[in-house]
Scaffold this motif. Sequence first.
Motif, PDB file in Angstrom:
ATOM      1  N   PHE A   1     -24.416 -13.920  31.284  1.00 56.51           N
ATOM      2  CA  PHE A   1     -24.912 -13.005  32.308  1.00 56.51           C
ATOM      3  C   PHE A   1     -24.122 -13.139  33.614  1.00 56.51           C
TER       4      PHE A   1
ATOM      5  N   ALA B   1     -21.218  -8.129  31.672  1.00 53.73           N
ATOM      6  CA  ALA B   1     -21.999  -7.039  31.073  1.00 53.73           C
ATOM      7  C   ALA B   1     -21.085  -5.876  30.688  1.00 53.73           C
TER       8      ALA B   1
ATOM      9  N   ALA C   1     -20.239  -4.655  26.935  1.00 51.71           N
ATOM     10  CA  ALA C   1     -20.658  -3.300  26.583  1.00 51.71           C
ATOM     11  C   ALA C   1     -19.507  -2.504  25.980  1.00 51.71           C
TER      12      ALA C   1
ATOM     13  N   ALA D   1     -34.075  -9.801  30.849  1.00 58.15           N
ATOM     14  CA  ALA D   1     -33.476  -8.980  29.800  1.00 58.15           C
ATOM     15  C   ALA D   1     -34.242  -9.122  28.491  1.00 58.15           C
TER      16      ALA D   1
ATOM     17  N   GLY E   1     -37.412  -7.260  28.720  1.00 59.86           N
ATOM     18  CA  GLY E   1     -37.164  -5.823  28.663  1.00 59.86           C
ATOM     19  C   GLY E   1     -37.167  -5.282  27.253  1.00 59.86           C
ATOM     20  N   THR E   2     -36.658  -6.074  26.299  1.00 59.55           N
ATOM     21  CA  THR E   2     -36.646  -5.605  24.901  1.00 59.55           C
ATOM     22  C   THR E   2     -38.062  -5.444  24.358  1.00 59.55           C
TER      23      THR E   2
ATOM     24  N   GLN F   1     -37.013  -1.309  26.036  1.00 64.82           N
ATOM     25  CA  GLN F   1     -35.720  -1.032  26.644  1.00 64.82           C
ATOM     26  C   GLN F   1     -34.593  -1.388  25.671  1.00 64.82           C
TER      27      GLN F   1
ATOM     28  N   HIS G   1     -30.034  -5.558  26.556  1.00 67.76           N
ATOM     29  CA  HIS G   1     -29.006  -5.765  27.579  1.00 67.76           C
ATOM     30  C   HIS G   1     -27.716  -6.218  26.877  1.00 67.76           C
TER      31      HIS G   1
ATOM     32  N   CYS H   1     -25.600  -8.359  27.592  1.00 69.73           N
ATOM     33  CA  CYS H   1     -25.354  -9.798  27.668  1.00 69.73           C
ATOM     34  C   CYS H   1     -26.290 -10.624  26.790  1.00 69.73           C
TER      35      CYS H   1
END
Length: 311
Positions: free
Chosen positions: A115, A120, A124, A266, A269-270, A274, A277, A279
């Motif tokens: 991170f 990131a 990506a 992160a 968030g999953t 979401q 992320h 990372c």
Amino acid sequence: MSRVLLIGAGEVGGKHLAALVGAPGLTVCGVADPAPTAQMDENVPVFASWRSALTSLAPDLVVVATPPGTALTVAREAARATAAVLVEKPATTDLAALAPDPCDRQIFVGFQPHFAPGLAALLAQPPAVGSAEVRLAVRRDPHYYRGWRRSRATAGGVLHQQAIHGLALVLRLMPGDVDAVDATVVHRRALAETEDHVTAVITLADGPTVHIDARVDHPGRPFHKVVLHLTDGRRLQVRGRNLEAGLGESTTAPSDSDLRRAMYAAVLGTATGQPPHPCLYPLTALPRPLEVIDRVYRDARVVRTAYSTRP
């Protein structure tokens, strides 16, 4: 406020506690460890059994910081009971145990340096990498090699415990099977079954190479860095004591706690739907670095020499 259960309150668990305390939107609802050694808030309930803690607390996030011999089992049971799980690397060294399980999509491996600034975007949209270097030099003395860390087979090795952050990052950017390994493992201090120094050149399918130089008997300033040599001629360097500066400047690198807090957010968030992320390191990606590490140790020349203070 998201409720976090920490399973394992030893050396590594203590680092997670330090990061979790005061993290925005998080509260530690409990710690599970039959003999915790980390310093804890007296208001946080402590459970001797992690199964009891899971049942009693129903946390939103579980952080698993137990030794590799139990970590994968704990992480999977937690994933079946809750929404999101973060497990400390390497989680396990038993590749057979990583046979796919439906709950694995809820589990992520704790590589907080991934991170770091700039990574990131790199993860990506991975660039074409012709070769990479993973370099690590730290000092680990006798007190570090106690309990499970005394044996490479139970994740005490330099590559399992020290250089895996950089190696896992490089292998995310460089696909392909391993064609060849040329490695040397050096034992100098005889502090444990584990080694003092590993060097290796890993050749991947179609020619890209990964060069590893990792040691734990270094007398100087510690560092862990990754150098990426791109096929377009550019050179990228991930720097820091443990990669924490990322592609940025060392003077502005985030703290370890900041990186861990970004990782917790992160993972949570999953659980709310979401997209993962870039990372985050999914458990399903872990077999590849462990296969590479096993190949290095399996094929390496083993050298045993008298102790020297020279690097």
